[in-house]
Design an enzyme around this catalytic site. Sequence first.
Site, PDB file in Angstrom:
ATOM      1  N   ASP A  69       0.814  -1.213   0.000  1.00 38.76           N
ATOM      2  CA  ASP A  69       0.000   0.000   0.000  1.00 38.76           C
ATOM      3  C   ASP A  69       0.849   1.265   0.000  1.00 38.76           C
ATOM      4  O   ASP A  69       0.415   2.310  -0.482  1.00 38.76           O
ATOM      5  CB  ASP A  69      -0.921  -0.001   1.224  1.00 38.76           C
ATOM      6  CG  ASP A  69      -1.947  -1.126   1.162  1.00 38.76           C
ATOM      7  OD1 ASP A  69      -2.141  -1.691   0.069  1.00 38.76           O
ATOM      8  OD2 ASP A  69      -2.534  -1.451   2.206  1.00 38.76           O
ATOM      9  N   GLY A  70       2.069   1.172   0.532  1.00 37.01           N
ATOM     10  CA  GLY A  70       2.940   2.345   0.572  1.00 37.01           C
ATOM     11  C   GLY A  70       3.302   2.866  -0.800  1.00 37.01           C
ATOM     12  O   GLY A  70       3.521   4.071  -0.974  1.00 37.01           O
ATOM     13  N   ASN A 130      -4.454   9.279   2.563  1.00 39.48           N
ATOM     14  CA  ASN A 130      -4.935   8.552   3.740  1.00 39.48           C
ATOM     15  C   ASN A 130      -5.389   9.483   4.852  1.00 39.48           C
ATOM     16  O   ASN A 130      -6.568   9.564   5.153  1.00 39.48           O
ATOM     17  CB  ASN A 130      -3.856   7.601   4.266  1.00 39.48           C
ATOM     18  CG  ASN A 130      -4.070   6.169   3.826  1.00 39.48           C
ATOM     19  OD1 ASN A 130      -5.026   5.866   3.129  1.00 39.48           O
ATOM     20  ND2 ASN A 130      -3.195   5.295   4.231  1.00 39.48           N
ATOM     21  N   ASP A 164      -3.874  12.512  22.936  1.00 38.17           N
ATOM     22  CA  ASP A 164      -2.623  12.314  22.206  1.00 38.17           C
ATOM     23  C   ASP A 164      -2.632  12.990  20.848  1.00 38.17           C
ATOM     24  O   ASP A 164      -1.576  13.178  20.246  1.00 38.17           O
ATOM     25  CB  ASP A 164      -2.354  10.822  22.022  1.00 38.17           C
ATOM     26  CG  ASP A 164      -1.855  10.163  23.298  1.00 38.17           C
ATOM     27  OD1 ASP A 164      -1.596  10.899  24.272  1.00 38.17           O
ATOM     28  OD2 ASP A 164      -1.754   8.929  23.341  1.00 38.17           O
ATOM     29  N   THR A 210      -9.619   2.873   6.873  1.00 36.76           N
ATOM     30  CA  THR A 210      -9.172   1.507   7.160  1.00 36.76           C
ATOM     31  C   THR A 210      -7.687   1.471   7.515  1.00 36.76           C
ATOM     32  O   THR A 210      -7.110   0.383   7.614  1.00 36.76           O
ATOM     33  CB  THR A 210      -9.430   0.602   5.940  1.00 36.76           C
ATOM     34  OG1 THR A 210      -8.868   1.210   4.768  1.00 36.76           O
ATOM     35  CG2 THR A 210     -10.915   0.392   5.736  1.00 36.76           C
ATOM     36  N   ALA A 211      -7.077   2.635   7.711  1.00 38.75           N
ATOM     37  CA  ALA A 211      -5.662   2.707   8.076  1.00 38.75           C
ATOM     38  C   ALA A 211      -5.542   3.109   9.547  1.00 38.75           C
ATOM     39  O   ALA A 211      -6.131   2.487  10.417  1.00 38.75           O
ATOM     40  CB  ALA A 211      -4.937   3.685   7.144  1.00 38.75           C
ATOM     41  N   TYR A 212      -4.812   4.183   9.832  1.00 42.46           N
ATOM     42  CA  TYR A 212      -4.571   4.609  11.216  1.00 42.46           C
ATOM     43  C   TYR A 212      -5.880   4.952  11.924  1.00 42.46           C
ATOM     44  O   TYR A 212      -6.069   4.624  13.104  1.00 42.46           O
ATOM     45  CB  TYR A 212      -3.622   5.799  11.204  1.00 42.46           C
ATOM     46  CG  TYR A 212      -3.100   6.233  12.556  1.00 42.46           C
ATOM     47  CD1 TYR A 212      -3.245   5.424  13.682  1.00 42.46           C
ATOM     48  CD2 TYR A 212      -2.441   7.443  12.713  1.00 42.46           C
ATOM     49  CE1 TYR A 212      -2.762   5.818  14.919  1.00 42.46           C
ATOM     50  CE2 TYR A 212      -1.944   7.843  13.942  1.00 42.46           C
ATOM     51  CZ  TYR A 212      -2.112   7.033  15.044  1.00 42.46           C
ATOM     52  OH  TYR A 212      -1.628   7.421  16.267  1.00 42.46           O
TER      53      TYR A 212
END
Length: 445
Positions: free
Chosen positions: A185-186, A280, A310, A321-323
Amino acid sequence: MEVEQEKMNLSKELSPDSASYRCSACHGDETWSYHHPIWGRAKSQSLSASPALGSTKEFRRTRSLHGPCPVTTFGPKACVLQNPQTIMHIQDPASQRLTWNKSPKSVLVIKKIRDVSLLQPFKELCMYLMEENNMIVYVEKKVLEDPAIVSDENFGPVKKKFCTFREDYDDISNQIDFIICLGGDGTLLYASSLFQGSVPPVMAFHLGSLGFLTPFNFENFQTQVKQVIEGNVAVILRSRLKVRVVKELRDKKTDVHNGLGENGLDTEGGKQAMQYQVLNEVVIDRGPSSYLSNMDVYLDGHLITTVQGDGVIVSTPTGSTAYAGTAGASMVHPNVPAIMVTPICPHSLSFRPIVVPAGVELKVMLSPEARNTAWVSFDRRKRQEIRLGDSISITTSCYPLPSLCVQDPKRDWFKSLAQCLHWNVRKKQAHFPEDEDEDEDEEDS
Protein backbone atom coordinates in the site's frame (compact mmCIF):
# COMPACT_ATOMS: atom_id res chain seq x y z
CA MET A 1 -41.78 15.66 -18.08
CA GLU A 2 -39.69 16.82 -15.14
CA VAL A 3 -36.70 14.80 -16.39
CA GLU A 4 -37.02 16.25 -19.89
CA GLN A 5 -37.29 19.78 -18.48
CA GLU A 6 -34.16 19.19 -16.38
CA LYS A 7 -32.26 18.06 -19.49
CA MET A 8 -33.40 21.16 -21.40
CA ASN A 9 -32.25 23.40 -18.56
CA LEU A 10 -28.94 21.60 -18.41
CA SER A 11 -28.38 21.95 -22.16
CA LYS A 12 -28.93 25.69 -21.82
CA GLU A 13 -26.35 25.85 -19.04
CA LEU A 14 -23.85 23.99 -21.24
CA SER A 15 -24.52 26.10 -24.33
CA PRO A 16 -21.58 27.38 -26.40
CA ASP A 17 -22.34 30.92 -25.27
CA SER A 18 -21.49 30.01 -21.69
CA ALA A 19 -18.29 31.43 -20.32
CA SER A 20 -15.53 29.34 -18.84
CA TYR A 21 -16.30 28.09 -15.36
CA ARG A 22 -13.96 28.60 -12.44
CA CYS A 23 -13.90 25.65 -10.07
CA SER A 24 -14.66 26.94 -6.58
CA ALA A 25 -13.48 23.71 -4.98
CA CYS A 26 -9.96 24.48 -6.17
CA HIS A 27 -10.05 27.99 -4.59
CA GLY A 28 -8.98 29.37 -7.91
CA ASP A 29 -6.42 26.67 -8.67
CA GLU A 30 -7.82 25.84 -12.09
CA THR A 31 -10.25 27.16 -14.68
CA TRP A 32 -12.59 24.74 -16.43
CA SER A 33 -14.51 25.22 -19.66
CA TYR A 34 -18.04 24.01 -20.29
CA HIS A 35 -16.94 22.69 -23.69
CA HIS A 36 -15.88 19.25 -22.48
CA PRO A 37 -16.64 15.85 -24.06
CA ILE A 38 -18.01 14.32 -20.85
CA TRP A 39 -21.73 14.71 -20.25
CA GLY A 40 -22.96 15.53 -16.76
CA ARG A 41 -24.52 18.14 -14.56
CA ALA A 42 -22.97 21.56 -14.15
CA LYS A 43 -21.02 22.18 -10.99
CA SER A 44 -22.86 24.19 -8.38
CA GLN A 45 -21.54 27.52 -7.20
CA SER A 46 -19.76 27.61 -3.86
CA LEU A 47 -21.72 28.74 -0.83
CA SER A 48 -20.68 31.44 1.57
CA ALA A 49 -20.84 30.76 5.28
CA SER A 50 -20.88 33.40 7.97
CA PRO A 51 -17.76 32.98 10.07
CA ALA A 52 -17.66 33.43 13.80
CA LEU A 53 -15.24 36.34 13.46
CA GLY A 54 -14.43 38.63 10.56
CA SER A 55 -16.06 39.13 7.19
CA THR A 56 -17.01 36.60 4.54
CA LYS A 57 -13.92 37.54 2.53
CA GLU A 58 -11.74 35.88 5.16
CA PHE A 59 -13.50 32.53 4.80
CA ARG A 60 -14.97 30.71 1.85
CA ARG A 61 -16.72 27.40 1.96
CA THR A 62 -15.78 24.75 -0.61
CA ARG A 63 -18.15 22.81 -2.84
CA SER A 64 -19.38 19.47 -1.56
CA LEU A 65 -18.04 16.53 -3.50
CA HIS A 66 -20.81 14.03 -4.36
CA GLY A 67 -19.00 12.07 -7.04
CA PRO A 68 -16.76 12.65 -10.06
CA CYS A 69 -17.05 16.09 -11.60
CA PRO A 70 -18.19 16.00 -15.24
CA VAL A 71 -15.03 17.87 -16.26
CA THR A 72 -12.55 15.78 -14.25
CA THR A 73 -9.64 14.21 -16.12
CA PHE A 74 -6.84 12.02 -14.80
CA GLY A 75 -3.53 12.90 -16.36
CA PRO A 76 -3.22 13.98 -20.01
CA LYS A 77 -5.38 11.27 -21.61
CA ALA A 78 -7.69 9.53 -19.13
CA CYS A 79 -11.23 10.37 -18.03
CA VAL A 80 -14.30 8.67 -16.61
CA LEU A 81 -16.33 6.80 -19.23
CA GLN A 82 -19.44 8.78 -20.15
CA ASN A 83 -22.43 7.55 -18.18
CA PRO A 84 -25.27 9.97 -17.32
CA GLN A 85 -27.02 7.53 -14.97
CA THR A 86 -27.00 9.06 -11.50
CA ILE A 87 -29.04 8.62 -8.35
CA MET A 88 -29.60 11.88 -6.45
CA HIS A 89 -26.59 13.29 -8.34
CA ILE A 90 -24.38 10.61 -6.82
CA GLN A 91 -22.85 8.31 -9.41
CA ASP A 92 -23.45 4.60 -8.94
CA PRO A 93 -20.04 3.08 -8.08
CA ALA A 94 -20.75 0.15 -10.41
CA SER A 95 -20.96 2.55 -13.37
CA GLN A 96 -17.54 4.12 -12.78
CA ARG A 97 -15.39 2.99 -15.67
CA LEU A 98 -12.26 4.44 -17.19
CA THR A 99 -11.63 5.15 -20.84
CA TRP A 100 -8.92 6.93 -22.84
CA ASN A 101 -9.28 10.00 -25.04
CA LYS A 102 -6.10 8.83 -26.78
CA SER A 103 -4.09 5.64 -26.51
CA PRO A 104 -1.65 5.89 -23.55
CA LYS A 105 2.02 6.08 -24.51
CA SER A 106 3.87 6.76 -21.25
CA VAL A 107 3.75 4.87 -17.96
CA LEU A 108 5.34 5.47 -14.57
CA VAL A 109 6.48 2.28 -12.83
CA ILE A 110 6.89 2.61 -9.05
CA LYS A 111 8.77 -0.16 -7.30
CA LYS A 112 9.25 -0.67 -3.61
CA ILE A 113 12.84 0.25 -2.76
CA ARG A 114 15.23 -2.24 -1.10
CA ASP A 115 13.09 -5.30 -1.91
CA VAL A 116 15.09 -7.92 -3.80
CA SER A 117 11.99 -10.06 -4.46
CA LEU A 118 10.57 -7.32 -6.73
CA LEU A 119 13.53 -7.16 -9.11
CA GLN A 120 12.34 -9.96 -11.38
CA PRO A 121 8.70 -8.73 -11.62
CA PHE A 122 10.04 -5.22 -12.27
CA LYS A 123 12.22 -6.43 -15.15
CA GLU A 124 9.44 -8.52 -16.69
CA LEU A 125 6.94 -5.68 -16.53
CA CYS A 126 9.29 -3.06 -17.98
CA MET A 127 10.40 -5.30 -20.84
CA TYR A 128 6.76 -6.11 -21.62
CA LEU A 129 5.79 -2.43 -21.67
CA MET A 130 8.73 -1.41 -23.88
CA GLU A 131 8.99 -4.33 -26.29
CA GLU A 132 5.38 -5.50 -26.59
CA ASN A 133 3.58 -2.16 -26.26
CA ASN A 134 6.29 0.27 -27.39
CA MET A 135 5.66 2.52 -24.38
CA ILE A 136 7.85 5.13 -22.73
CA VAL A 137 8.65 3.94 -19.19
CA TYR A 138 9.47 6.39 -16.40
CA VAL A 139 11.17 5.21 -13.21
CA GLU A 140 12.73 6.98 -10.29
CA LYS A 141 16.48 7.38 -10.65
CA LYS A 142 17.26 5.68 -7.33
CA VAL A 143 15.45 2.53 -8.51
CA LEU A 144 18.02 2.00 -11.28
CA GLU A 145 20.83 2.57 -8.79
CA ASP A 146 20.00 -0.72 -7.06
CA PRO A 147 23.17 -2.89 -7.11
CA ALA A 148 21.20 -5.91 -8.36
CA ILE A 149 19.99 -3.96 -11.40
CA VAL A 150 23.37 -2.33 -12.05
CA SER A 151 25.14 -5.70 -12.10
CA ASP A 152 22.58 -7.38 -14.38
CA GLU A 153 24.10 -7.43 -17.89
CA ASN A 154 20.95 -8.80 -19.54
CA PHE A 155 18.94 -5.84 -18.27
CA GLY A 156 21.51 -3.30 -19.46
CA PRO A 157 20.07 -2.56 -22.94
CA VAL A 158 16.57 -2.12 -21.51
CA LYS A 159 17.81 0.12 -18.71
CA LYS A 160 19.15 2.65 -21.22
CA LYS A 161 15.64 3.20 -22.60
CA PHE A 162 14.21 4.39 -19.27
CA CYS A 163 13.25 7.99 -18.59
CA THR A 164 14.31 8.84 -15.05
CA PHE A 165 13.30 11.51 -12.57
CA ARG A 166 14.12 12.60 -9.02
CA GLU A 167 11.53 13.24 -6.36
CA ASP A 168 11.23 16.87 -5.26
CA TYR A 169 13.31 18.03 -8.25
CA ASP A 170 11.66 16.93 -11.51
CA ASP A 171 8.03 17.62 -12.42
CA ILE A 172 6.56 14.75 -14.47
CA SER A 173 2.88 15.47 -13.79
CA ASN A 174 2.08 16.31 -17.43
CA GLN A 175 4.15 13.50 -18.93
CA ILE A 176 2.56 10.39 -17.39
CA ASP A 177 -0.51 8.70 -18.91
CA PHE A 178 -0.92 6.05 -16.21
CA ILE A 179 0.91 4.54 -13.25
CA ILE A 180 1.79 0.96 -12.28
CA CYS A 181 2.78 0.21 -8.67
CA LEU A 182 4.73 -2.87 -7.60
CA GLY A 183 4.72 -3.42 -3.84
CA GLY A 184 2.40 -2.79 -0.92
CA ASP A 185 0.00 0.00 0.00
CA GLY A 186 2.94 2.35 0.57
CA THR A 187 3.68 2.45 -3.15
CA LEU A 188 0.19 3.79 -3.84
CA LEU A 189 0.60 6.46 -1.15
CA TYR A 190 3.96 7.39 -2.66
CA ALA A 191 2.41 7.67 -6.13
CA SER A 192 -0.20 10.02 -4.70
CA SER A 193 2.48 12.26 -3.18
CA LEU A 194 4.20 12.66 -6.56
CA PHE A 195 1.12 14.29 -8.10
CA GLN A 196 -0.06 17.40 -6.29
CA GLY A 197 -2.61 18.09 -9.03
CA SER A 198 -4.41 15.75 -11.43
CA VAL A 199 -3.43 12.10 -10.90
CA PRO A 200 -3.21 9.60 -13.80
CA PRO A 201 -4.96 6.23 -13.36
CA VAL A 202 -3.11 3.89 -10.98
CA MET A 203 -2.81 0.12 -11.44
CA ALA A 204 -1.47 -1.40 -8.20
CA PHE A 205 -0.09 -4.97 -8.03
CA HIS A 206 -0.08 -6.76 -4.70
CA LEU A 207 3.58 -7.57 -4.01
CA GLY A 208 3.84 -6.28 -0.44
CA SER A 209 2.82 -7.31 3.07
CA LEU A 210 -0.79 -6.07 3.36
CA GLY A 211 -2.16 -5.17 -0.07
CA PHE A 212 -5.44 -3.55 0.96
CA LEU A 213 -5.09 -0.90 -1.76
CA THR A 214 -3.38 -3.17 -4.33
CA PRO A 215 -6.01 -5.51 -5.82
CA PHE A 216 -4.10 -6.92 -8.82
CA ASN A 217 -2.09 -10.16 -8.74
CA PHE A 218 1.09 -10.28 -10.79
CA GLU A 219 0.76 -13.85 -12.10
CA ASN A 220 -1.11 -12.81 -15.28
CA PHE A 221 0.03 -9.20 -15.50
CA GLN A 222 0.23 -9.19 -19.32
CA THR A 223 -3.50 -9.80 -19.73
CA GLN A 224 -4.46 -7.24 -17.10
CA VAL A 225 -2.13 -4.51 -18.38
CA LYS A 226 -3.40 -5.08 -21.93
CA GLN A 227 -6.98 -4.69 -20.72
CA VAL A 228 -6.12 -1.39 -19.04
CA ILE A 229 -4.37 -0.04 -22.13
CA GLU A 230 -7.39 -0.96 -24.26
CA GLY A 231 -9.60 0.98 -21.83
CA ASN A 232 -13.08 0.61 -20.35
CA VAL A 233 -12.02 -0.79 -16.97
CA ALA A 234 -13.61 -0.29 -13.56
CA VAL A 235 -12.14 2.50 -11.44
CA ILE A 236 -12.62 3.68 -7.88
CA LEU A 237 -12.16 7.40 -7.26
CA ARG A 238 -10.34 7.74 -3.96
CA SER A 239 -10.84 11.27 -2.64
CA ARG A 240 -7.84 13.13 -1.28
CA LEU A 241 -7.48 15.93 1.23
CA LYS A 242 -6.15 19.34 0.30
CA VAL A 243 -4.12 20.51 3.28
CA ARG A 244 -2.77 24.03 3.70
CA VAL A 245 -0.30 24.70 6.51
CA VAL A 246 0.28 28.35 7.44
CA LYS A 247 3.19 29.02 9.80
CA GLU A 248 4.55 32.21 11.26
CA LEU A 249 8.04 33.06 10.07
CA ARG A 250 10.39 32.69 13.02
CA ASP A 251 13.68 31.18 11.93
CA LYS A 252 14.03 30.74 8.15
CA LYS A 253 16.55 27.93 8.50
CA THR A 254 14.17 25.99 10.73
CA ASP A 255 11.01 26.66 8.72
CA VAL A 256 12.34 25.60 5.33
CA HIS A 257 13.67 22.37 6.86
CA ASN A 258 12.15 18.90 6.25
CA GLY A 259 12.16 19.27 2.44
CA LEU A 260 9.10 21.51 2.16
CA GLY A 261 10.38 23.74 -0.62
CA GLU A 262 8.80 21.71 -3.41
CA ASN A 263 5.32 22.83 -2.38
CA GLY A 264 6.16 26.51 -2.72
CA LEU A 265 6.59 29.10 -0.01
CA ASP A 266 4.37 32.12 0.43
CA THR A 267 6.11 34.54 2.76
CA GLU A 268 3.74 37.47 2.36
CA GLY A 269 2.48 39.06 5.55
CA GLY A 270 5.09 37.32 7.69
CA LYS A 271 3.54 33.91 7.01
CA GLN A 272 4.84 30.76 5.34
CA ALA A 273 2.24 28.65 3.51
CA MET A 274 2.62 25.09 2.23
CA GLN A 275 0.08 22.86 0.50
CA TYR A 276 -0.20 19.06 0.30
CA GLN A 277 -2.47 16.46 -1.29
CA VAL A 278 -3.14 13.60 1.14
CA LEU A 279 -4.65 10.20 0.30
CA ASN A 280 -4.93 8.55 3.74
CA GLU A 281 -4.80 10.95 6.65
CA VAL A 282 -3.45 14.03 8.34
CA VAL A 283 -2.17 13.17 11.82
CA ILE A 284 -1.71 15.92 14.40
CA ASP A 285 -0.21 14.63 17.65
CA ARG A 286 1.70 15.74 20.73
CA GLY A 287 5.03 14.46 19.43
CA PRO A 288 7.76 13.75 22.00
CA SER A 289 6.09 15.87 24.69
CA SER A 290 4.79 14.23 27.86
CA TYR A 291 1.87 16.69 28.04
CA LEU A 292 -1.53 16.15 26.44
CA SER A 293 -2.09 17.96 23.15
CA ASN A 294 -4.52 20.86 23.35
CA MET A 295 -5.90 21.87 19.93
CA ASP A 296 -8.94 23.84 18.76
CA VAL A 297 -10.89 22.39 15.81
CA TYR A 298 -12.98 24.70 13.61
CA LEU A 299 -15.54 23.61 11.00
CA ASP A 300 -16.40 26.22 8.36
CA GLY A 301 -15.02 28.92 10.63
CA HIS A 302 -16.90 27.87 13.78
CA LEU A 303 -15.23 26.30 16.81
CA ILE A 304 -16.69 22.81 17.30
CA THR A 305 -14.41 21.27 19.94
CA THR A 306 -11.06 21.28 21.67
CA VAL A 307 -8.97 18.14 21.40
CA GLN A 308 -7.29 17.05 24.63
CA GLY A 309 -5.42 13.80 24.28
CA ASP A 310 -2.62 12.31 22.21
CA GLY A 311 -3.88 14.00 19.04
CA VAL A 312 -6.42 13.82 16.23
CA ILE A 313 -6.63 12.07 12.83
CA VAL A 314 -8.38 13.73 9.89
CA SER A 315 -8.77 11.09 7.20
CA THR A 316 -10.38 10.27 3.88
CA PRO A 317 -12.66 7.23 3.45
CA THR A 318 -9.60 5.44 2.07
CA GLY A 319 -7.74 6.28 5.28
CA SER A 320 -10.61 5.03 7.45
CA THR A 321 -9.17 1.51 7.16
CA ALA A 322 -5.66 2.71 8.08
CA TYR A 323 -4.57 4.61 11.22
CA ALA A 324 -8.08 5.97 11.84
CA GLY A 325 -9.46 2.43 11.88
CA THR A 326 -7.03 1.37 14.59
CA ALA A 327 -8.06 4.43 16.62
CA GLY A 328 -11.73 3.40 16.57
CA ALA A 329 -13.18 4.99 13.43
CA SER A 330 -15.76 3.21 11.29
CA MET A 331 -14.62 1.72 7.99
CA VAL A 332 -16.09 3.86 5.20
CA HIS A 333 -16.28 2.89 1.53
CA PRO A 334 -14.08 5.16 -0.64
CA ASN A 335 -17.08 6.25 -2.74
CA VAL A 336 -18.73 7.92 0.27
CA PRO A 337 -18.08 11.70 0.13
CA ALA A 338 -16.94 12.35 3.69
CA ILE A 339 -14.12 13.35 6.03
CA MET A 340 -13.45 11.42 9.23
CA VAL A 341 -12.32 13.14 12.45
CA THR A 342 -10.92 10.61 14.93
CA PRO A 343 -9.33 11.47 18.30
CA ILE A 344 -6.22 9.60 19.43
CA CYS A 345 -6.61 8.42 23.06
CA PRO A 346 -8.85 11.35 24.07
CA HIS A 347 -8.94 12.54 27.68
CA SER A 348 -12.75 12.47 27.51
CA LEU A 349 -14.42 9.07 27.10
CA SER A 350 -17.38 10.72 25.32
CA PHE A 351 -15.16 12.07 22.52
CA ARG A 352 -16.19 9.62 19.78
CA PRO A 353 -15.09 9.65 16.11
CA ILE A 354 -17.34 11.68 13.78
CA VAL A 355 -17.97 11.86 10.03
CA VAL A 356 -18.51 15.26 8.38
CA PRO A 357 -19.50 16.17 4.78
CA ALA A 358 -16.75 16.23 2.20
CA GLY A 359 -17.30 19.88 1.30
CA VAL A 360 -16.56 21.43 4.70
CA GLU A 361 -13.29 23.03 5.72
CA LEU A 362 -11.65 21.93 8.96
CA LYS A 363 -9.07 24.11 10.66
CA VAL A 364 -6.84 22.95 13.51
CA MET A 365 -4.81 25.32 15.69
CA LEU A 366 -3.04 25.09 19.01
CA SER A 367 -5.19 26.35 21.88
CA PRO A 368 -3.91 29.42 23.75
CA GLU A 369 -3.78 27.23 26.89
CA ALA A 370 -1.58 24.58 25.20
CA ARG A 371 1.43 23.58 27.29
CA ASN A 372 3.41 22.24 24.34
CA THR A 373 3.66 22.33 20.56
CA ALA A 374 2.14 19.76 18.19
CA TRP A 375 3.47 17.75 15.27
CA VAL A 376 1.74 17.06 11.96
CA SER A 377 2.39 14.50 9.20
CA PHE A 378 0.75 13.85 5.83
CA ASP A 379 0.41 10.17 4.94
CA ARG A 380 3.28 9.64 7.40
CA ARG A 381 5.53 12.00 5.40
CA LYS A 382 6.83 15.57 5.74
CA ARG A 383 6.51 15.54 9.54
CA GLN A 384 6.93 19.03 11.04
CA GLU A 385 6.28 21.00 14.21
CA ILE A 386 3.23 23.22 14.72
CA ARG A 387 3.50 26.12 17.15
CA LEU A 388 1.15 28.69 18.61
CA GLY A 389 -0.18 30.90 15.83
CA ASP A 390 0.23 28.26 13.09
CA SER A 391 -2.84 26.72 11.43
CA ILE A 392 -3.74 23.60 9.42
CA SER A 393 -6.69 23.91 6.99
CA ILE A 394 -8.13 20.68 5.57
CA THR A 395 -10.83 20.12 2.96
CA THR A 396 -11.64 17.63 0.20
CA SER A 397 -9.40 18.02 -2.82
CA CYS A 398 -10.83 18.34 -6.32
CA TYR A 399 -8.08 15.95 -7.49
CA PRO A 400 -9.04 12.36 -6.50
CA LEU A 401 -6.82 9.36 -7.13
CA PRO A 402 -8.32 7.01 -9.75
CA SER A 403 -7.42 3.48 -8.63
CA LEU A 404 -8.18 0.73 -11.15
CA CYS A 405 -10.25 -2.25 -10.00
CA VAL A 406 -10.04 -5.95 -10.75
CA GLN A 407 -13.84 -6.34 -10.66
CA ASP A 408 -15.65 -3.21 -9.43
CA PRO A 409 -15.38 -0.75 -6.49
CA LYS A 410 -17.83 -2.64 -4.29
CA ARG A 411 -16.61 -6.21 -4.71
CA ASP A 412 -12.93 -5.23 -4.59
CA TRP A 413 -13.43 -3.35 -1.30
CA PHE A 414 -15.28 -6.13 0.51
CA LYS A 415 -12.81 -8.70 -0.79
CA SER A 416 -9.98 -6.61 0.70
CA LEU A 417 -11.84 -6.38 4.01
CA ALA A 418 -12.13 -10.15 4.18
CA GLN A 419 -8.64 -11.08 2.94
CA CYS A 420 -6.48 -8.32 4.43
CA LEU A 421 -8.31 -7.25 7.60
CA HIS A 422 -10.18 -10.54 8.26
CA TRP A 423 -13.33 -8.51 8.78
CA ASN A 424 -15.95 -10.51 10.74
CA VAL A 425 -13.99 -13.74 10.39
CA ARG A 426 -14.96 -16.20 13.11
CA LYS A 427 -15.71 -19.86 13.62
CA LYS A 428 -19.28 -20.58 12.58
CA GLN A 429 -21.79 -21.59 15.21
CA ALA A 430 -22.79 -25.27 15.06
CA HIS A 431 -26.43 -26.04 14.26
CA PHE A 432 -28.62 -28.32 16.38
CA PRO A 433 -28.98 -31.92 15.19
CA GLU A 434 -32.36 -32.73 13.68
CA ASP A 435 -33.24 -35.34 16.36
CA GLU A 436 -32.78 -32.75 19.12
CA ASP A 437 -35.17 -30.40 17.32
CA GLU A 438 -37.80 -33.17 17.12
CA ASP A 439 -37.45 -33.94 20.83
CA GLU A 440 -37.96 -30.29 21.73
CA ASP A 441 -41.11 -30.15 19.57
CA GLU A 442 -42.54 -33.23 21.35
CA GLU A 443 -41.86 -31.71 24.78
CA ASP A 444 -43.60 -28.47 23.77
CA SER A 445 -46.69 -30.37 22.61
